[in-house]
Design an enzyme around this catalytic site. Structure first.
Site, PDB file in Angstrom:
ATOM      1  CE  LYS A  69      -4.027  -1.726   1.685  1.00 35.85           C
ATOM      2  NZ  LYS A  69      -5.176  -2.294   2.969  1.00 35.85           N
ATOM      3  CG  ASP A 101      -7.735  -0.043   3.401  1.00 35.01           C
ATOM      4  OD1 ASP A 101      -8.697  -0.789   2.723  1.00 35.01           O
ATOM      5  OD2 ASP A 101      -6.727  -0.012   2.975  1.00 35.01           O
TER       6      ASP A 101
END
Ligand code: ATR
Length: 271
Positions: A69, A101
């Site tokens: 990420k 997220d």
């Protein structure tokens, strides 16, 4: 659907990635909307993940999971933060980075406890990894305090420092932490199916507490099971997966997909 040279290709990249449920979810939505697209899981093992992700410019969009990420955010030409779980390829060939997220977690919370904003002033987050920090950052503006309890105290302190209202609770004092919290979010691997069962001090919880686990294998974690047995609001980890995915789908296709259908498909895939 027929795959042709015009079909747009999307992928989740990670290492490992073979157990990802994202293809089931996104291909379901792609079919719902008859889009000329396909979504695959792509293992990405590289010493230079930034360069490897930049080289994936034939993909119309990517979801990014552990451990890439941060590399994804670096590979993007514009970004919302230092960590990206969604990349979208723009007309000029560059990637834009997004992070769904945190908001996906809040969506899931709203789905499971619509009044959580009124109920949750003191939050306890179990764990201090990337997921814990993402959840903490998303919750931070909406609550008074966020306490991180982590096996390794130093990492807990780091996580607490990353948000303005962050604090720490000792890992050996979870009973106190559970007793003080209106909302508890479990982000460690201790809920996972292959772990020895953890005895969480759920009996110390306030009667109005909300308990969320971001683990979804198993769906009903030991923590959620004991929370439900006590009559507490319990929120499983599929919600966060679905809602972060729904936001990614909307970023790519401009369409809000059906989250109820996604849950049915994912439950079938997990069974
Ligand atoms: P992610 O970035 O995916 O959230 P991570 O950085 O690997 O994952 O973090 C995993 C979390 O699970 C950490 O909070 C970790 O605690 P440590 O910082 O002490 O490692 C926690 N964790 C993993 N195994 C654990 C165990 N056996 N007991 C308690 N916590 C554990």
């Amino acid at each position: 659907m027929t795959i042709t040279a015009a079909t747009k290709v999307y992928a989740v990249i990670g290492d490992p990635v073979s157990h990802s449920l994202s293809p089931v979810m996104h291909n379901g939505w792609i079919a719902d909307h008859s889009l000329d697209a396909v979504y695959v899981a792509l293992q990405l093992t590289s010493d230079d993940p930034v360069a490897a992700i930049e080289a994936l410019n034939g993909f119309a969009g990517l979801n990014v999971t552990v451990p890439h990420k941060e590399a994804a955010a670096k590979a993007a030409s514009r970004n919302e933060g230092a960590v990206a779980n969604v990349l979208r390829r723009e007309d000029d060939g560059t990637f834009s980075g997004f992070n769904t997220d945190g908001l996906g977690f809040l969506d899931s919370l709203t789905e499971g406890a619509p009044d959580w904003r009124a109920r949750a002033r003191r939050v306890l987050i179990l764990g201090a990894g990337g997921a814990a920090i993402g959840v903490g950052q998303a919750l931070s503006p909406h609550v008074d305090t966020i306490h991180f309890a982590n096996r390794t105290a130093e990492r807990g302190e780091q996580a607490a420092r990353s948000i303005p209202n962050g604090r720490t609770t000792r890992w050996d004092d979870l009973e106190r932490g559970f007793g003080h919290a209106d909302l508890i979010v479990q982000t460690t691997i201790l809920s996972m199916a292959d772990q020895a069962e953890m005895e969480w001090p759920v009996s110390f919880c306030r009667p109005n507490a909300i308990i969320a686990d971001i683990v979804y294998r198993p769906l009903e974690t030991a923590l959620l099971e004991s929370a439900r047995a006590r009559g507490l609001t319990a929120i499983d980890g599929l919600g966060m997966l679905i809602h972060q995915g729904a936001r990614a789908f909307e970023i790519w296709f401009g369409i809000k997909p059906d989250v109820v259908k996604a849950r049915q498909r994912l439950l079938a895939a997990l069974a």
